[in-house]
Write a protein that holds these residues in place. Structure first.
Motif, short mmCIF file in Angstrom:
data_model
loop_
_atom_site.label_atom_id
_atom_site.label_comp_id
_atom_site.label_asym_id
_atom_site.label_seq_id
_atom_site.Cartn_x
_atom_site.Cartn_y
_atom_site.Cartn_z
N THR A 74 51.70 -1.74 76.58
CA THR A 74 50.36 -2.33 76.51
C THR A 74 50.33 -3.67 77.25
N LEU A 75 49.13 -4.06 77.62
CA LEU A 75 48.92 -5.34 78.27
C LEU A 75 47.55 -5.85 77.85
N ALA A 76 47.52 -7.05 77.28
CA ALA A 76 46.26 -7.66 76.86
C ALA A 76 45.69 -8.48 78.01
N LEU A 77 44.42 -8.21 78.36
CA LEU A 77 43.84 -8.84 79.54
C LEU A 77 42.49 -9.49 79.26
N ASN A 78 42.25 -10.55 79.97
CA ASN A 78 40.92 -11.12 80.13
C ASN A 78 40.72 -11.19 81.63
N LEU A 79 39.85 -10.36 82.16
CA LEU A 79 39.72 -10.25 83.61
C LEU A 79 39.16 -11.50 84.28
N ASN A 80 38.75 -12.48 83.45
CA ASN A 80 38.33 -13.75 84.03
C ASN A 80 39.52 -14.63 84.39
N GLN A 81 40.70 -14.25 83.92
CA GLN A 81 41.91 -15.00 84.22
C GLN A 81 42.57 -14.45 85.48
N PRO A 82 43.17 -15.31 86.31
CA PRO A 82 43.79 -14.84 87.56
C PRO A 82 45.21 -14.30 87.33
N ASN A 83 45.76 -13.73 88.39
CA ASN A 83 47.18 -13.33 88.44
C ASN A 83 47.57 -12.30 87.39
N LYS A 84 46.68 -11.35 87.14
CA LYS A 84 47.02 -10.28 86.21
C LYS A 84 47.53 -9.04 86.94
N SER A 85 47.21 -8.92 88.22
CA SER A 85 47.60 -7.73 88.99
C SER A 85 49.10 -7.53 89.02
N GLU A 86 49.85 -8.61 89.24
CA GLU A 86 51.31 -8.50 89.36
C GLU A 86 51.94 -7.96 88.09
N GLN A 87 51.39 -8.31 86.93
CA GLN A 87 51.92 -7.80 85.66
C GLN A 87 51.76 -6.29 85.58
N ILE A 88 50.62 -5.79 86.03
CA ILE A 88 50.37 -4.35 86.00
C ILE A 88 51.26 -3.63 87.01
N PHE A 89 51.37 -4.18 88.22
CA PHE A 89 52.24 -3.56 89.23
C PHE A 89 53.69 -3.50 88.73
N SER A 90 54.14 -4.58 88.10
CA SER A 90 55.50 -4.64 87.59
C SER A 90 55.74 -3.60 86.51
N LEU A 91 54.77 -3.44 85.61
CA LEU A 91 54.89 -2.44 84.55
C LEU A 91 54.93 -1.02 85.13
N CYS A 92 54.11 -0.76 86.14
CA CYS A 92 54.11 0.55 86.79
C CYS A 92 55.50 0.88 87.34
#
Length: 297
Positions: A74-92
């Motif tokens: 799981t990953l908790a997100l607030n899309l108003n915050q930056p730099n979330k893409s790398e966390q998702i790519f890393s998990l993938c």
């Protein structure tokens, strides 16, 4: 919905993993029960979106609960915050370690209920506007193939709501958060459900928002107080309950009432048991009717 489900099944052989976008305020109710059977053992990232509208401690509890399932992160997100893409790519890359090259990219299929922020997340991952976004459900109509870079290919799907919501409480929560089109609901119906929950769990939030001296005695008293405070009146000074209900629901959706999660794992366990009992009773009644019909025939 049937067409979208069929398209997902057809796409399944070329998909390495799933990304399911959930509403952090209602992680269980926004989780598609059909997806578990469709994806089988394929890895899945469950993204709890809109954490800026939910309670942080309850979001954490939901993450721990959801990650009990095999091949699930799981990953908790607030899309108003930056730099979330790398966390998702890393998990993938962690979930599919044997792929992720130019020759053999990771293929992900992203799903989520209407109005959960799936299209916004896709645009964030892609670094450009690809998916159409909006505050109304059912914006995405067809599947899209998107190259995210990072040797990851994403297949988008239309926002999926399952044909029948067995848990009545989940149906109300989906309506309260805006997953169901407002034209398909009665504001006063879902407002009474929400009011009952708020009066029990968050009376202080109601008193602060609507400048009340004391908690209202019941749901009707709350909505009448809101109507009077916000000018939702008709001739004779009577409160327009439908308008007051709409004000109340939109205050919740916008976060004006505060960051409030509508369900917890413990609550859901009880609701699942109740729903299973109701379904078993319905099945037994149906079987009895069928048996009686055969005997008469």
């Amino acid at each position: 919905m049937h067409k979208a489900q069929k398209e997902i099944k057809q796409r399944l052989p070329e998909v390495d993993m799933f990304i399911e976008v959930l509403d952090a305020r209602i992680p269980y109710s926004s989780e598609n029960p059909m997806l578990a059977s469709i994806r089988a053992d394929k890895p899945c990232i469950k993204i709890l979106n809109k954490t800026d509208l939910a309670q942080a401690d309850k979001t954490k509890a939901w993450q721990e609960y959801l990650e009990r399932n095999k091949n699930t992160k799981t990953l908790a997100l607030n899309l108003n915050q930056p730099n979330k893409s790398e966390q998702i790519f890393s998990l993938c890359q962690k979930l599919v370690p044997n792929k992720g090259t130019k020759i053999s990219p990771i293929t992900c299929l992203i799903t989520g209920i209407p109005n959960v922020g799936k299209s916004t997340l896709i645009n964030t991952l892609a670094g450009r506007t690809i998916a159409k976004t909006g505050n109304e459900p059912a914006v995405t109509q067809t599947q899209q193939r998107i190259d995210l870079g990072n040797n990851i290919i994403l297949f988008d799907t239309p926002g999926l709501l399952w044909p029948k919501v067995e848990n009545e409480d989940s149906g109300y929560r989906l309506a309260i958060t805006g997953a169901i089109k407002d034209t398909a609901i009665e504001y006063d119906d879902i407002a009474y459900y929400a009011a009952e929950y708020f009066l029990k769990e968050h009376p202080d939030a109601l008193m602060e928002r609507y400048s009340l001296d004391e908690p209202p005695k019941n749901e009707t008293a709350l909505l009448e107080s809101i109507g009077k405070k916000r000018g939702a009146l008709v001739s004779g000074g009577r409160v327009n309950l439908n308008k007051a209900s709409a004000i109340f629901i939109h205050d919740y959706r916008s976060g004006t009432l505060g960051n409030i999660t509508l369900e917890t794992p413990k609550m859901i366990e009880l609701e699942i048991a109740k729903t299973e009992k109701i379904l078993a009773e319905k099945a037994a009644l149906k079987a009895a009717r069928k048996k009686n019909w055969k005997n008469k025939k």
